[in-house]
Enzyme design. Structure first.
Site, PDB file in Angstrom:
ATOM      1  N   GLU A 180       0.875  -1.166   0.000  1.00 38.46           N
ATOM      2  CA  GLU A 180       0.000   0.000   0.000  1.00 38.46           C
ATOM      3  C   GLU A 180       0.908   1.209   0.000  1.00 38.46           C
ATOM      4  O   GLU A 180       1.741   1.354   0.889  1.00 38.46           O
ATOM      5  CB  GLU A 180      -0.858  -0.045   1.270  1.00 38.46           C
ATOM      6  CG  GLU A 180      -1.985   0.934   1.223  1.00 38.46           C
ATOM      7  CD  GLU A 180      -2.432   1.275   2.608  1.00 38.46           C
ATOM      8  OE1 GLU A 180      -2.652   0.364   3.407  1.00 38.46           O
ATOM      9  OE2 GLU A 180      -2.529   2.474   2.874  1.00 38.46           O
ATOM     10  N   CYS A 230      -3.134   7.443   5.129  1.00 39.74           N
ATOM     11  CA  CYS A 230      -3.138   7.074   3.708  1.00 39.74           C
ATOM     12  C   CYS A 230      -4.438   7.509   3.052  1.00 39.74           C
ATOM     13  O   CYS A 230      -4.510   7.651   1.837  1.00 39.74           O
ATOM     14  CB  CYS A 230      -2.916   5.591   3.554  1.00 39.74           C
ATOM     15  SG  CYS A 230      -3.655   4.631   4.840  1.00 39.74           S
TER      16      CYS A 230
HETATM   17  P1  NAP Z   1       9.289   3.862   3.683  1.00 35.36           P
HETATM   18  O1  NAP Z   1      10.478   4.722   3.587  1.00 35.36           O
HETATM   19  O2  NAP Z   1       8.762   3.290   2.424  1.00 35.36           O
HETATM   20  O3  NAP Z   1       9.654   2.673   4.695  1.00 35.36           O
HETATM   21  C1  NAP Z   1       8.764   1.621   5.019  1.00 35.36           C
HETATM   22  C2  NAP Z   1       9.532   0.349   5.301  1.00 35.36           C
HETATM   23  O4  NAP Z   1      10.077  -0.167   4.088  1.00 35.36           O
HETATM   24  C3  NAP Z   1      10.721   0.531   6.246  1.00 35.36           C
HETATM   25  O5  NAP Z   1      10.827  -0.623   7.057  1.00 35.36           O
HETATM   26  C4  NAP Z   1      11.893   0.642   5.307  1.00 35.36           C
HETATM   27  O6  NAP Z   1      13.112   0.218   5.869  1.00 35.36           O
HETATM   28  C5  NAP Z   1      11.489  -0.279   4.182  1.00 35.36           C
HETATM   29  N1  NAP Z   1      12.070   0.160   2.911  1.00 35.36           N
HETATM   30  C6  NAP Z   1      12.010   1.406   2.393  1.00 35.36           C
HETATM   31  N2  NAP Z   1      12.661   1.448   1.214  1.00 35.36           N
HETATM   32  C7  NAP Z   1      13.129   0.209   0.984  1.00 35.36           C
HETATM   33  C8  NAP Z   1      13.904  -0.384  -0.059  1.00 35.36           C
HETATM   34  N3  NAP Z   1      14.326   0.335  -1.105  1.00 35.36           N
HETATM   35  N4  NAP Z   1      14.208  -1.666   0.037  1.00 35.36           N
HETATM   36  C9  NAP Z   1      13.795  -2.392   1.088  1.00 35.36           C
HETATM   37  N5  NAP Z   1      13.071  -1.900   2.112  1.00 35.36           N
HETATM   38  C10 NAP Z   1      12.755  -0.610   2.074  1.00 35.36           C
HETATM   39  O7  NAP Z   1       8.074   4.583   4.367  1.00 35.36           O
HETATM   40  P2  NAP Z   1       7.971   5.489   5.691  1.00 35.36           P
HETATM   41  O8  NAP Z   1       9.304   5.673   6.323  1.00 35.36           O
HETATM   42  O9  NAP Z   1       6.930   4.896   6.538  1.00 35.36           O
HETATM   43  O10 NAP Z   1       7.408   6.848   5.180  1.00 35.36           O
HETATM   44  C11 NAP Z   1       7.993   7.572   4.180  1.00 35.36           C
HETATM   45  C12 NAP Z   1       6.936   7.983   3.183  1.00 35.36           C
HETATM   46  O11 NAP Z   1       6.021   6.892   2.916  1.00 35.36           O
HETATM   47  C13 NAP Z   1       6.021   9.086   3.632  1.00 35.36           C
HETATM   48  O12 NAP Z   1       6.582  10.344   3.490  1.00 35.36           O
HETATM   49  C14 NAP Z   1       4.822   8.846   2.744  1.00 35.36           C
HETATM   50  O13 NAP Z   1       5.022   9.429   1.492  1.00 35.36           O
HETATM   51  C15 NAP Z   1       4.755   7.377   2.580  1.00 35.36           C
HETATM   52  N6  NAP Z   1       3.735   6.712   3.423  1.00 35.36           N
HETATM   53  C16 NAP Z   1       2.569   6.382   2.850  1.00 35.36           C
HETATM   54  C17 NAP Z   1       1.614   5.706   3.573  1.00 35.36           C
HETATM   55  C18 NAP Z   1       0.338   5.291   2.930  1.00 35.36           C
HETATM   56  O14 NAP Z   1      -0.409   4.571   3.562  1.00 35.36           O
HETATM   57  N7  NAP Z   1       0.047   5.655   1.706  1.00 35.36           N
HETATM   58  C19 NAP Z   1       1.830   5.393   4.917  1.00 35.36           C
HETATM   59  C20 NAP Z   1       3.038   5.739   5.494  1.00 35.36           C
HETATM   60  C21 NAP Z   1       3.990   6.383   4.726  1.00 35.36           C
HETATM   61  P3  NAP Z   1      14.130   1.245   6.594  1.00 35.36           P
HETATM   62  O15 NAP Z   1      13.751   1.165   8.028  1.00 35.36           O
HETATM   63  O16 NAP Z   1      15.473   0.740   6.310  1.00 35.36           O
HETATM   64  O17 NAP Z   1      13.885   2.589   5.990  1.00 35.36           O
END
Ligand code: NAP
Length: 530
Positions: free
Chosen positions: A265, A302
Site C-alpha cells: 500500500e 493514507c
Molecule cells: P518507507 O520509507 O517506504 O519505509 C517503510 C519500510 O520499508 C521501512 O521498514 C523501510 O526500511 C522499508 N524500505 C524502504 N525502502 C526500501 C527499499 N528500497 N528496500 C527495502 N526496504 C525498504 O516509508 P515510511 O518511512 O513509513 O514513510 C515515508 C513515506 O512513505 C512518507 O513520506 C509517505 O510518502 C509514505 N507513506 C505512505 C503511507 C500510505 O499509507 N500511503 C503510509 C506511510 C507512509 P528502513 O527502516 O530501512 O527505511
C-alpha cells in the site's frame, strides 16, 4: 518490561551486528534508548529457516487453536498497559488518546480475525461429488479448499505504530490464514515494535505453537528487507509505506527465480468531489469537515483528502475562502519522524514553486521541531491535466483544490487520476444524476467510494476495502483492512478422488468442521449435523 534492543528470532532474543537504529522523539529530536543493532542476512536466514519449519504444522492447526492464538496476542498487548502507550507516544509524537484508540483497534482486529478463523468460510470448501455413471465420461470426485501461501514478510507502517505494524492488519491476516510471519520492524518505532513483538512471542509459547510462527527483525530495508523478500521460503509480502520503498520490494519479488505476490500500500491522494447543489447548500460545513479530515493526525493518513474537485463559480469561491479561514486556526502538529517532516516540506515547496498552483490558505506555523503546517493550494483543471507532478502525494496536511469549468472537465480530471484508496462524493438530491454519471470512472479508480463523509477513519469490518488500483496498492484485487484481507495469503488446492481418510478435515465427506460448503452446485443452507 525492560527493552533489550534485541531482535526476536522465534523464541530467541538475538543481538544484531549491523549499524544500530534508535527511536527518535520527533517532538524533541531526542534519541531514545536502547539502540537496536541491525540484523544481517544471517539473521534473515535463521528466521526463515524457523518459519519454514513451522509452516506445515501451523497451517494445519485446529481452527479453534489458531483463533485462541490471535485472541491471546490481543490479551498480551492489552497486558502491556501504559508502557506500550508511553513508548509509542515517545517514538511517534502521536497523542496518547489516538494511541489508546489505535491499541483498541489492533486488538479488535485480532479478535475479528479469530472469529473469521473459527467461522471457516474462508476455507471456501467446494465439493463436486463423483458421478461414476455419467456419459460419455464419468466424473471424478473433486474437492477444493484454501491453504496458506507460506511464510509472509511484513513491513510495518510508520503512521500506525500499532494497527499497521508488528501485530497489525497484515500480521493478523497472515497468521489467520495459517502463514508464519517475519516482521521487519519500522525504524521509526523500534521500542514499540519490541514490546509488541514480545507479546506475540509470549502468545506463540502459551498456545504451544512452533516458535518459527513469528520473528521480528531490525535493520536496513536494503539488507534485511531485500534479503527477506528474496528468500525462497518467503511466499508473500505485506507492506505499507512510500511508493519508492514499495516498488523496490515489488521489483525484488518479481526478479526472484520464483516470483511472489507483494501487497504494497503506497500512495493515494483520495479525491473529494463537491457537486454543485451540495457545495451551494453546505459551503461552510463542507469547508469545516474538509479541514478537519485534512489535518487529522497531521495529515499522516493514507486516506487523507489531498485533492478536491469542483465546478468553478461563486459557491466554490466561497468554499475556498471558508477553507482558508478554517485552516488558519489549525495548529501545527508534530509529524512522525524527521524524515517524514522533511519529505512533507519538500512536497509542499514543490507545489508552492509550481506556477500553476496558488496558495489558498495555510495553518499555524509550529514552534518546535518536525511540525506540520497545513496548506491548501488551488489550481485550474487544465493545469492539473497538463502537469502530472500536481498529483504527487504530499504525506501530511496538504491538499490541492482543482477548479473545473464544466462537467466534462470534471470527468476528464477524474479519468486522469491515478489509482486511489478512496473517492468521496458530496452531493444533495439535485446532484444525483451528475454523480451517477461519474460512478463508472470512480469505480475504476478507487477501492472505496463514500457519500457525504470524509475518507479518514477506516472501519475494521467484513465489508471494508482498503485497497485500490496502482499506485494506491500493488494489487487492486484485495484489501489490507477488514476480514477479507485473509484472502491475500491463501491459495486454492483441489483434491481429486482422494480416499476420505486421506482428505483434510475441511473436505471430509462427513463435514466434521460443519462448514457451509458449496456442495454439487448448491450452497449448504446450514451446518451439517452428522
Ligand atoms: P518507507 O520509507 O517506504 O519505509 C517503510 C519500510 O520499508 C521501512 O521498514 C523501510 O526500511 C522499508 N524500505 C524502504 N525502502 C526500501 C527499499 N528500497 N528496500 C527495502 N526496504 C525498504 O516509508 P515510511 O518511512 O513509513 O514513510 C515515508 C513515506 O512513505 C512518507 O513520506 C509517505 O510518502 C509514505 N507513506 C505512505 C503511507 C500510505 O499509507 N500511503 C503510509 C506511510 C507512509 P528502513 O527502516 O530501512 O527505511
Amino acid at each position: 518490561m525492560t527493552l533489550t534492543g534485541h531482535m526476536l528470532i522465534g523464541q530467541h532474543s538475538v543481538a544484531g551486528n549491523r549499524e544500530a537504529i534508535r527511536g527518535i522523539n520527533p517532538a524533541t529530536n531526542e534519541a531514545l534508548e536502547p539502540a537496536y543493532a541491525g540484523g544481517s542476512t544471517e539473521h534473515v536466514e535463521q528466521a526463515c529457516a524457523l518459519a519454514w519449519a513451522a509452516f506445515d504444522v501451523y497451517r494445519e492447526t485446529a481452527l479453534n487453536l489458531r483463533a485462541e492464538f490471535l485472541e491471546s496476542i490481543a490479551g498480551e498487548i492489552e497486558g502491556l498497559g501504559d508502557e506500550l502507550i508511553d513508548r509509542a507516544h515517545a517514538e511517534s509524537g502521536l497523542p496518547r488518546a489516538r494511541l489508546l484508540g489505535e491499541r483498541g483497534r489492533t486488538c479488535q482486529q485480532l479478535r475479528m480475525f479469530a472469529r473469521t478463523v473459527r467461522g471457516g468460510e474462508w476455507l471456501d470448501v467446494r465439493v463436486d461429488s463423483a458421478q461414476p455413471q455419467r456419459q460419455p465420461l464419468p466424473r471424478a470426485d473433486l474437492r477444493q479448499r484454501q491453504i496458506a501461501l507460506g511464510p509472509v514478510a511484513v513491513f510495518g507502517a510508520s503512521n500506525f505504530p500499532l494497527a499497521f505494524s508488528v501485530a497489525g492488519g497484515d500480521t493478523a491476516s497472515a497468521l489467520a490464514a495459517g502463514c508464519p510471519v517475519i516482521v521487519k520492524a519500522h525504524s521509526a518505532h523500534p521500542g514499540t515494535s519490541e514490546l509488541v513483538g514480545r507479546a506475540v512471542a509470549r502468545a506463540v509459547k502459551a498456545c504451544g505453537l512452533p516458535e518459527g510462527v513469528f520473528s521480528l527483525l531490525y535493520g536496513s530495508g536494503r539488507e534485511v528487507g531485500i534479503a527477506l523478500v528474496t528468500d525462497p521460503r518467503i511466499k508473500a509480502v505485506g507492506f505499507t509505506g512510500s511508493r519508492s520503498g514499495g516498488l523496490a520490494l515489488i521489483q525484488a519479488a518479481q526478479a526472484r527465480p520464483e516470483p511472489i505476490p507483494v501487497y504494497a500500500e503506497m500512495s493515494s491522494i483520495n479525491p473529494v468531489l463537491l457537486f454543485p447543489a451540495a457545495l451551494d447548500n453546505r459551503t461552510q460545513a463542507l469547508a469545516a469537515g474538509f479541514v478537519a479530515s485534512l489535518t487529522l493526525g497531521a495529515g499522516q493518513f493514507c486516506t487523507n483528502p489531498g485533492l478536491v474537485i469542483a465546478l468553478k463559480g461563486p459557491a466554490l469561491d466561497k468554499f475556498v475562502a471558508a477553507t482558508a479561514v478554517v485552516i488558519q486556526r489549525s495548529p501545527a502538529q508534530t509529524m512522525l519522524t524527521p524524515g517524514i517532516f522533511s519529505a512533507y516540506e519538500s512536497a509542499v515547496n514543490a507545489v508552492a514553486e509550481n506556477a500553476s498552483a496558488n496558495i489558498a490558505g495555510v495553518g499555524q506555523s509550529g514552534n518546535g521541531p518536525n511540525q506540520c503546517q497545513a496548506c491548501v493550494f488551488v489550481t485550474e483543471a487544465a493545469d492539473f491535466l497538463a502537469d502530472h507532478r500536481l498529483q504527487a502525494e504530499a504525506f501530511g496536511a496538504a491538499a490541492l483544490i482543482v477548479q473545473c469549468s464544466s462537467e466534462a472537465e470534471i470527468r476528464e480530471v477524474t479519468e486522469h487520476l491515478e489509482g486511489q484508496l478512496t473517492a468521496t462524493l458530496h452531493l444533495d438530491d439535485q446532484d444525483l444524476e451528475q454523480a451517477r454519471a461519474l460512478l463508472p470512472t470512480l469505480e475504476r479508480r478507487a477501492g472505496r467510494l463514500l457519500v457525504n463523509g470524509w475518507p479518514t477513519g477506516v472501519e475494521v469490518c467484513d465489508a471494508m476495502v482498503h485497497g485500490g488500483p496502482f499506485p494506491a496498492t500493488s494489487d487492486s484485487r484485495t484489501t489490507s483492512v477488514g476480514t477479507a484481507a485473509i484472502l491475500r495469503f491463501l491459495r486454492p488446492v483441489c483434491y481429486q478422488d482422494f480416499p476420505d481418510s486421506l482428505l483434510p478435515d475441511a473436505l471430509k465427506q462427513g463435514n466434521p468442521l460443519q462448514l457451509r460448503r458449496l456442495l454439487d452446485g448448491q450452497r449448504e443452507a446450514q451446518h451439517h449435523d452428522q
